[in-house]
Write a protein that holds these residues in place. Structure first.
Motif, short mmCIF file in Angstrom:
data_model
loop_
_atom_site.label_atom_id
_atom_site.label_comp_id
_atom_site.label_asym_id
_atom_site.label_seq_id
_atom_site.Cartn_x
_atom_site.Cartn_y
_atom_site.Cartn_z
N LEU A 1 65.29 62.23 19.49
CA LEU A 1 65.53 62.98 20.72
C LEU A 1 64.17 63.39 21.23
O LEU A 1 63.54 64.28 20.67
CB LEU A 1 66.33 64.25 20.41
CG LEU A 1 67.84 64.16 20.45
CD1 LEU A 1 68.36 63.27 19.35
CD2 LEU A 1 68.42 65.56 20.32
N SER B 1 61.82 64.91 24.17
CA SER B 1 61.83 65.68 25.42
C SER B 1 60.65 65.25 26.27
O SER B 1 59.53 65.08 25.76
CB SER B 1 61.71 67.17 25.13
OG SER B 1 62.81 67.60 24.38
N CYS C 1 57.47 64.69 28.38
CA CYS C 1 56.17 65.34 28.41
C CYS C 1 55.29 64.44 29.29
O CYS C 1 54.71 63.48 28.80
CB CYS C 1 55.59 65.46 27.00
SG CYS C 1 53.95 66.19 26.99
N CYS D 1 48.90 67.76 22.92
CA CYS D 1 50.15 67.80 22.13
C CYS D 1 50.28 66.48 21.37
O CYS D 1 49.39 65.65 21.40
CB CYS D 1 51.34 68.03 23.05
SG CYS D 1 51.51 66.76 24.30
N CYS E 1 53.09 64.46 21.74
CA CYS E 1 54.27 63.78 22.30
C CYS E 1 54.08 62.27 22.48
O CYS E 1 54.95 61.49 22.09
CB CYS E 1 54.66 64.41 23.63
SG CYS E 1 54.99 66.17 23.47
N GLN F 1 54.04 60.42 19.25
CA GLN F 1 55.38 60.49 18.63
C GLN F 1 56.34 59.51 19.31
O GLN F 1 57.13 58.84 18.63
CB GLN F 1 55.96 61.90 18.76
CG GLN F 1 55.44 62.87 17.70
CD GLN F 1 56.23 64.17 17.74
OE1 GLN F 1 56.63 64.64 18.80
NE2 GLN F 1 56.46 64.76 16.57
N GLN G 1 63.64 67.22 29.90
CA GLN G 1 63.53 68.66 29.66
C GLN G 1 62.03 68.94 29.47
O GLN G 1 61.60 69.33 28.39
CB GLN G 1 64.27 69.07 28.39
CG GLN G 1 65.72 68.63 28.37
CD GLN G 1 66.35 68.81 27.01
OE1 GLN G 1 65.74 68.50 25.97
NE2 GLN G 1 67.58 69.28 26.98
N GLY H 1 58.39 70.28 29.21
CA GLY H 1 57.85 71.60 28.80
C GLY H 1 58.84 72.45 28.02
O GLY H 1 58.91 73.66 28.23
N ILE I 1 61.11 74.25 30.61
CA ILE I 1 60.66 75.17 31.66
C ILE I 1 60.13 74.43 32.89
O ILE I 1 59.84 75.05 33.91
CB ILE I 1 59.60 76.20 31.15
CG1 ILE I 1 58.28 75.53 30.76
CG2 ILE I 1 60.17 76.99 29.98
CD1 ILE I 1 57.19 76.54 30.36
N LYS J 1 54.95 74.62 32.78
CA LYS J 1 54.17 74.19 31.62
C LYS J 1 52.67 74.26 31.95
O LYS J 1 51.87 74.68 31.11
CB LYS J 1 54.55 72.78 31.17
CG LYS J 1 53.86 72.38 29.86
CD LYS J 1 54.37 71.07 29.29
CE LYS J 1 53.52 69.91 29.71
NZ LYS J 1 53.85 68.65 29.00
N ASN K 1 61.37 69.06 13.51
CA ASN K 1 61.91 70.33 14.00
C ASN K 1 63.30 70.57 13.40
O ASN K 1 64.27 69.95 13.82
CB ASN K 1 61.97 70.25 15.54
CG ASN K 1 62.47 71.54 16.16
OD1 ASN K 1 62.90 72.45 15.46
ND2 ASN K 1 62.40 71.60 17.48
N LYS L 1 53.19 75.53 15.91
CA LYS L 1 54.56 75.03 15.81
C LYS L 1 55.06 75.18 14.37
O LYS L 1 56.22 75.52 14.14
CB LYS L 1 54.66 73.57 16.27
CG LYS L 1 54.46 73.44 17.77
CD LYS L 1 55.47 72.53 18.46
CE LYS L 1 55.32 71.08 18.13
NZ LYS L 1 56.10 70.23 19.06
N1 GTP Z 1 56.21 75.10 27.32
C1 GTP Z 1 55.44 74.22 26.67
N2 GTP Z 1 55.93 73.00 26.40
C2 GTP Z 1 55.15 72.14 25.73
C3 GTP Z 1 53.85 72.45 25.33
N3 GTP Z 1 53.33 71.36 24.68
C4 GTP Z 1 54.29 70.42 24.71
N4 GTP Z 1 55.39 70.87 25.34
C5 GTP Z 1 56.70 70.24 25.54
O1 GTP Z 1 57.34 70.28 24.29
C6 GTP Z 1 58.29 69.24 24.21
C7 GTP Z 1 58.05 68.52 22.89
O2 GTP Z 1 59.21 67.99 22.54
P1 GTP Z 1 59.58 67.20 21.23
O3 GTP Z 1 58.39 66.51 20.67
O4 GTP Z 1 60.78 66.41 21.59
O5 GTP Z 1 60.14 68.29 20.27
P2 GTP Z 1 59.65 69.19 19.14
O6 GTP Z 1 60.42 70.44 19.22
O7 GTP Z 1 58.16 69.30 19.14
O8 GTP Z 1 60.13 68.48 17.79
P3 GTP Z 1 59.76 67.08 17.12
O9 GTP Z 1 61.06 66.34 17.14
O10 GTP Z 1 59.33 67.40 15.76
O11 GTP Z 1 58.69 66.42 17.95
C8 GTP Z 1 58.09 68.40 25.45
O12 GTP Z 1 59.10 68.74 26.41
C9 GTP Z 1 56.72 68.82 25.96
O13 GTP Z 1 56.61 68.71 27.36
C10 GTP Z 1 53.36 73.75 25.60
O14 GTP Z 1 52.27 74.14 25.24
N5 GTP Z 1 54.20 74.58 26.28
#
Ligand code: GTP
Ligand code: ZN
Length: 352
Positions: free
Chosen positions: A208, A210, A212, A223, A225, A228, A249, A251, A254, A259, A309, A344
């Motif tokens: 899943l 999200s 970025c 980050c 992302c 990953q 979704q 950020g 948000i 973000k 996560n 995190k």
């Molecule tokens: N608000 C905010 N969002 C962030 C920041 N850095 C990254 N993101 C967002 O965090 C999300 C990362 O999502 P995932 O990698 O799916 O989820 P995760 O909760 O980190 O869990 P994993 O499955 O372990 O990767 C994305 O929507 C990014 O846009 C930050 O500093 N602030």
């Protein structure tokens, strides 16, 4: 009469109105978003009655305002309050430059349903969660919502319908299909990338992801992302089967503009969790029911979930998807993301 907008449709209109700076009607209040309000409309709202500024409990905490309503605070507007004053309370960008904004007087008692619905609407419109409310009769032409019902509707899960799908050979996996899903509430579309032809009666390798924009598209080093995303697709390609949900979704729910506000705060020294809180958000505003619903629509009941996560695992299981295994998805650190990953692990429970 089927041609009258449903509540969900009226809410979608209200989101668009607020984003343009137009107030909406919530029960017996007019509600406007501070972020998009013009000085003319602020002046006209003030003519109608006693305006309050509604902030989340998180934002109020940063501003040292007393919170009487649990998750929100109603700040009474001083006579001299202008749009600059309101924006400074709504947006933490200048908190460190001009830390003394108070003392702020907050209201207590009375019904706050419309206020709570207003904050939920601002969040669903990906605006700063700071709303002006004034009890007043509704002028013609504004979108009208019953406050309690709107609040309940904003918490319900939208139905997802498959819209289109096609074969899409990828670098990581030639045998891939991209599926597009559209919610029935005017919200964001989400995508599923199906790799190979995973059997529906066995746990599927799943991710899943999200959205970025900064990490996935631009290759941001802040980050993990982008790496990953690629590592997950590579693993599925190697195995010959898998499903990656690309959930819009951004950020952690948000939105990209917020973000970037959070990144600006991080440049001022706050960490990723503190930055979200100072903006008035929870650290994670994502709705994980969407992921479970899409997996179900694709015919999967059980997954081997690629994530670090534990909340994602719990959310899947809580929404009817069995997690047969958690597959760690650790990617390389760099000097820019190492602090983010540590936070995190420390504050959000990630297993890194
Ligand atoms: N608000 C905010 N969002 C962030 C920041 N850095 C990254 N993101 C967002 O965090 C999300 C990362 O999502 P995932 O990698 O799916 O989820 P995760 O909760 O980190 O869990 P994993 O499955 O372990 O990767 C994305 O929507 C990014 O846009 C930050 O500093 N602030
Ligand atoms: Zn990212």
């Amino acid at each position: 009469m089927s041609l009258i907008p449903t509540l969900a449709e009226a809410i979608a209109r209200a989101r668009a109105d607020l984003r343009m700076g137009l107030p909406v009607v919530l029960g017996d209040h007019l509600a406007a978003a501070v972020e998009t309000l013009s000085p003319e409309r602020l002046a006209d709202l003030r003519k109608l009655g006693a305006v309050v500024l509604v902030l989340t409990g998180r934002r109020a905490e940063t501003l040292k305002a007393r919170v009487y309503d649990g998750d929100l605070a109603r700040v009474v507007l001083p006579a001299e309050a202008d749009l600059r004053w309101l924006r400074a309370l709504a947006d933490p960008a200048g908190d460190l430059m001009t830390p003394m904004k108070g003392p702020l007087e907050t209201a207590r008692g009375g019904d706050v349903t419309a206020h709570r619905a207003a904050i939920a609407l601002a969040k669903s419109a990906e605006l700063l969660p700071a709303m002006l409310l004034v009890p007043a009769p509704a002028p013609d032409g504004l979108t009208r919502l019953p406050a309690g019902a709107a609040l309940a509707q904003l918490a319900t899960e939208a139905a997802m319908a498959p819209v289109a799908a096609a074969r899409l050979p990828l670098m990581a996996a030639e045998r891939s299909r991209l599926h597009i899903f559209r919610p029935d509430d005017g919200g964001e579309e989400h995508y599923a990338i199906e790799i190979g032809d995973p059997p529906r009666d066995q746990p599927v390798l799943a991710r899943l992801h999200s959205a970025c924009f900064t990490g996935d598209v631009l290759g941001s080093l802040k980050c993990d992302c982008g790496p990953q995303l690629n590592a997950a697709l590579d693993a599925m390609g190697k195995e010959g089967a898998g499903v990656l949900l690309y959930l819009n979704q951004e950020g952690r729910g948000i939105g990209l503009a917020n973000k970037m506000r959070a990144y600006d705060l991080q440049n001022q020294g706050f960490d990723t969790v503190e930055a979200n809180h100072r903006l008035g958000f929870e650290d994670d505003e994502r709705d994980f029911r969407i992921g479970a619903a899409l997996l179900r629509r694709l015919g999967f009941a059980s997954v081997r979930l690629m994530t670090n996560n534990p909340r994602k695992v719990a959310m899947m299981e809580g929404h009817g998807i069995a997690v047969a295994e958690r597959v760690p998805l650790i990617v390389a650190r760099n000097p820019h993301n190492t602090g983010y990953l540590d936070i995190k692990a420390r504050k959000s429970g990630h297993l890194l």
